[in-house]
Design an enzyme around this catalytic site. Structure first.
Site, PDB file in Angstrom:
ATOM      1  N   CYS A  34      -2.142   9.347   2.536  1.00  0.00           N
ATOM      2  CA  CYS A  34      -1.596   9.312   1.173  1.00  0.00           C
ATOM      3  C   CYS A  34      -2.626   9.460  -0.213  1.00  0.00           C
ATOM      4  O   CYS A  34      -1.525   9.667  -0.742  1.00  0.00           O
ATOM      5  CB  CYS A  34      -1.585   7.933   1.741  1.00  0.00           C
ATOM      6  SG  CYS A  34      -2.985   6.603   1.890  1.00  0.00           S
ATOM      7  N   GLU A  91       1.442  -1.024   0.411  1.00  0.00           N
ATOM      8  CA  GLU A  91       0.056   0.225   0.016  1.00  0.00           C
ATOM      9  C   GLU A  91       1.088   1.321  -0.108  1.00  0.00           C
ATOM     10  O   GLU A  91       1.533   1.693   1.259  1.00  0.00           O
ATOM     11  CB  GLU A  91      -0.952  -0.029   1.271  1.00  0.00           C
ATOM     12  CG  GLU A  91      -1.786  -1.329   1.506  1.00  0.00           C
ATOM     13  CD  GLU A  91      -3.126  -1.004   0.166  1.00  0.00           C
ATOM     14  OE1 GLU A  91      -3.645   0.186  -0.055  1.00  0.00           O
ATOM     15  OE2 GLU A  91      -3.883  -1.847  -0.392  1.00  0.00           O
TER      16      GLU A  91
HETATM   17  P1  NAD Z   1       8.038   4.398   4.946  1.00  0.00           P
HETATM   18  O1  NAD Z   1       7.951   4.271   3.522  1.00  0.00           O
HETATM   19  O2  NAD Z   1       9.231   4.841   5.500  1.00  0.00           O
HETATM   20  O3  NAD Z   1       7.984   4.060   6.271  1.00  0.00           O
HETATM   21  C1  NAD Z   1       7.235   3.086   6.497  1.00  0.00           C
HETATM   22  C2  NAD Z   1       7.286   1.768   7.425  1.00  0.00           C
HETATM   23  O4  NAD Z   1       8.701   1.077   6.322  1.00  0.00           O
HETATM   24  C3  NAD Z   1       7.970   2.127   9.118  1.00  0.00           C
HETATM   25  O5  NAD Z   1       7.833   0.581   9.496  1.00  0.00           O
HETATM   26  C4  NAD Z   1       9.228   1.815   8.567  1.00  0.00           C
HETATM   27  O6  NAD Z   1       9.945   1.558  10.101  1.00  0.00           O
HETATM   28  C5  NAD Z   1       9.696   0.557   7.525  1.00  0.00           C
HETATM   29  N1  NAD Z   1      10.837   1.037   6.677  1.00  0.00           N
HETATM   30  C6  NAD Z   1      11.593   2.544   6.210  1.00  0.00           C
HETATM   31  N2  NAD Z   1      12.424   1.899   6.049  1.00  0.00           N
HETATM   32  C7  NAD Z   1      12.528   0.412   5.760  1.00  0.00           C
HETATM   33  C8  NAD Z   1      13.868   0.070   5.145  1.00  0.00           C
HETATM   34  N3  NAD Z   1      14.864  -0.137   4.489  1.00  0.00           N
HETATM   35  N4  NAD Z   1      13.565  -1.681   5.006  1.00  0.00           N
HETATM   36  C9  NAD Z   1      12.866  -2.100   5.409  1.00  0.00           C
HETATM   37  N5  NAD Z   1      11.732  -1.548   6.861  1.00  0.00           N
HETATM   38  C10 NAD Z   1      11.587  -0.224   6.592  1.00  0.00           C
HETATM   39  O7  NAD Z   1       6.796   5.757   5.472  1.00  0.00           O
HETATM   40  P2  NAD Z   1       6.331   6.199   6.186  1.00  0.00           P
HETATM   41  O8  NAD Z   1       7.333   7.157   5.739  1.00  0.00           O
HETATM   42  O9  NAD Z   1       5.783   5.940   7.456  1.00  0.00           O
HETATM   43  O10 NAD Z   1       4.806   6.794   5.183  1.00  0.00           O
HETATM   44  C11 NAD Z   1       4.743   7.466   4.147  1.00  0.00           C
HETATM   45  C12 NAD Z   1       4.747   6.732   2.801  1.00  0.00           C
HETATM   46  O11 NAD Z   1       3.179   6.303   3.006  1.00  0.00           O
HETATM   47  C13 NAD Z   1       4.010   8.154   1.906  1.00  0.00           C
HETATM   48  O12 NAD Z   1       4.565   7.516   0.649  1.00  0.00           O
HETATM   49  C14 NAD Z   1       2.454   7.641   1.707  1.00  0.00           C
HETATM   50  O13 NAD Z   1       1.834   7.925   0.990  1.00  0.00           O
HETATM   51  C15 NAD Z   1       2.938   6.033   2.222  1.00  0.00           C
HETATM   52  N6  NAD Z   1       1.185   6.429   2.474  1.00  0.00           N
HETATM   53  C16 NAD Z   1       0.201   4.981   1.854  1.00  0.00           C
HETATM   54  C17 NAD Z   1      -0.834   4.734   2.766  1.00  0.00           C
HETATM   55  C18 NAD Z   1      -1.908   3.479   1.442  1.00  0.00           C
HETATM   56  O14 NAD Z   1      -2.643   3.341   1.926  1.00  0.00           O
HETATM   57  N7  NAD Z   1      -1.387   2.926   0.572  1.00  0.00           N
HETATM   58  C19 NAD Z   1      -1.332   5.430   3.217  1.00  0.00           C
HETATM   59  C20 NAD Z   1      -0.324   5.573   4.439  1.00  0.00           C
HETATM   60  C21 NAD Z   1       1.423   6.223   3.735  1.00  0.00           C
END
Ligand code: NAD
Length: 460
Positions: free
Chosen positions: A248, A214
């Site tokens: 998002c 997502e």
């Molecule tokens: P992110 O991708 O930075 O982090 C999400 C999760 O991934 C966190 O739990 C983090 O600890 C983990 N993570 C981060 N880097 C990692 C790595 N290198 N290896 C493994 N795990 C890792 O996202 P965010 O900043 O928390 O959220 C923002 C993004 O999420 C935006 O792009 C937004 O559009 C998207 N989002 C999508 C939805 C949806 O339903 N499609 C909903 C909310 C947010």
């Protein structure tokens, strides 16, 4: 709460595998019981969840009820429909299979991993968890470390109500995520950014683990002239500036018919004052940016284009005023990555074909918004663009309809959930074909001599 320093991740996964093998989770009554427990847990801890969300994001309580506790409706929906979803579905077979009976069983996958983001840090963990429980899986949850208060509350609540061999929360950052990803899961459900989504998918590929991703992206919002201007203005302002734009599916930028641009821009400015007052930093209804890194990233976008309104910041509070921006160039950084904050670029078009071409020249967005009553225009935009979902004459509301699968396409994600789709994504459709013993025609058995004309007639 499970502390990763004290507990070995591999051991937690192993314990969940053992629990899954008891088949306890396959019992529909057990699942319904767990869903009811989850609902009760949320209701009993509303106050601590509210406090955590306010500490992490300064979220107004009204928004918490609307966007985080809305999850209770998803739990109710699953409880109401689970006995129907779980029933084996009869599958029709062609006449050659006249002695057979075909069915599709929804089978739980096993031990699944849910990794969440920080922007709706409660909802976006609990919502997929509803699907995982309904489908009969054991679950490990990794909330976002960037919303630490909510992460702690989630860990406390889950530990209080559920056996860690069934559902466990592992708190931590990227390292915890990476340690988890080294294990084999039966499904990984990830919500976050596109860049990290690629890392998750690569790690999952090593174990051939299926993924739901997502993700995000730049969701465009087209505004035609055939609209109710007042309603359009309010719906865009709400959808963009809720949670300070950290949604998002928030409209990322506007594509506005040149003929209506001035009226729209004037109206948006008025509406911002109506919603948040002359000084939005004093408004109890306006959230803050999650952390310094995102604050700095958003502030750097303020160099792009011409500010119409907003752009005031208070670094000590991580506050950025709701901001409308004109005259951005498509090559400006603000138009190159997902904004994910309270800045709204406004781009004009003279012909809808230009707007469609711009959308199609970019990665497929998670959401596309169209404000227009013109049926032909609606049809054209639906036909000529691709996006995870579309919402016509409103914003964000598509997220709340349990009957609509929610997810992205292309760069905005893989797979979808909510309602029945959440149950489906955590289930395997097991096809079961059954024959009977009352007849055994020998047409398919060797020796084949003399049978070729017959097989040619029927299958050739
Ligand atoms: P992110 O991708 O930075 O982090 C999400 C999760 O991934 C966190 O739990 C983090 O600890 C983990 N993570 C981060 N880097 C990692 C790595 N290198 N290896 C493994 N795990 C890792 O996202 P965010 O900043 O928390 O959220 C923002 C993004 O999420 C935006 O792009 C937004 O559009 C998207 N989002 C999508 C939805 C949806 O339903 N499609 C909903 C909310 C947010």
């Amino acid at each position: 709460m499970i502390n990763t320093e004290l507990s070995n991740i591999a051991e937690i996964v192993l314990n969940q595998r053992k629990f899954f093998q008891t088949s306890k989770t396959k019992d529909v009554d057990f699942r319904i019981e767990q869903l009811k427990t989850l609902k009760q847990a949320v209701i009993e801890h509303k106050q601590s969840i509210i406090q955590a969300l306010q500490a992490d994001l300064h979220k107004p309580e009204f928004e918490i009820y609307m966007t985080e506790f809305s999850i209770i409706k998803e739990v109710d929906y699953a409880i109401k429909h689970l006995k129907t979803w779980i029933k084996p579905k009869k599958a029709a077979v062609s006449w050659e299979f006249f002695s057979y009976f075909a069915q599709i069983y929804a089978e739980p996958l096993g031990v699944v991993l849910i990794i969440g983001p920080w922007n709706y840090p409660f909802n976006l963990i609990i919502s997929p968890l509803v699907g995982a429980i309904a489908a009969g899986n054991c679950t490990i949850i990794k909330p976002s470390e960037l919303a630490p208060h909510t992460s702690h509350v989630l860990a406390e609540i889950i530990a209080k109500y559920f056996d860690p061999a069934y559902i466990a929360v592992l708190e931590g950052g990227v390292e915890t995520s990476q340690e988890l990803l080294a294990e084999k899961f039966d499904h990984i459900f990830f919500t976050g950014g596109t860049a990290v989504g690629k890392i998750i998918m690569a790690a999952a590929a090593k174990h051939l683990t299926p993924v739901t991703l997502e993700l995000g992206g730049k969701s465009p919002c087209i505004v035609d002239t055939d609209i109710n201007l007042e309603h359009t203005i309010r719906r865009i302002t709400w959808g963009k500036f809720l949670n300070a734009g950290q949604t998002c599916i928030a409209p990322d930028y506007l594509l506005v018919d040149k003929k209506i641009k001035k009226d729209l821009v004037d109206g948006l400015q008025e509406c911002l004052k109506e919603f948040y007052g002359e000084q939005p930093d004093n408004s109890p209804d306006y959230a803050r940016i999650i952390n310094q890194k995102h604050f700095d990233r958003l502030v750097s976008f303020l160099k792009d284009g011409a500010i119409i309104i907003g752009a005031e910041t208070k670094p000590s509070e991580l506050y950025i005023a709701p901001t409308l921006i004109d005259n951005v160039s498509l090559v400006d950084p603000i138009m190159q990555e997902e904004i994910f904050g309270p800045l709204l670029p406004i781009i004009e078009y003279t012909n809808i074909a230009e707007a469609i071409a711009l959308i199609n020249s970019r990665p497929k967005p998670l959401a596309l918004y169209l404000f227009s009553q013109n049926k032909n225009l609606q049809k054209r935009v639906l036909q000529e663009t691709s996006s995870g979902g579309v919402c016509i004459n409103d914003t964000l509301m598509q997220f709340g309809a349990s009957s609509l699968p929610f997810g992205g396409v292309g760069d905005s994600g893989i797979g979808s959930y909510h309602g029945k789709a959440s149950f489906d994504i955590f289930s395997h459709d097991k096809s079961v074909l059954q024959n009977s013993f009352w007849l055994d025609l020998k047409w398919r058995y060797a020796p084949y001599k003399g049978k070729l004309p017959l097989i040619k007639k029927f299958l050739g």
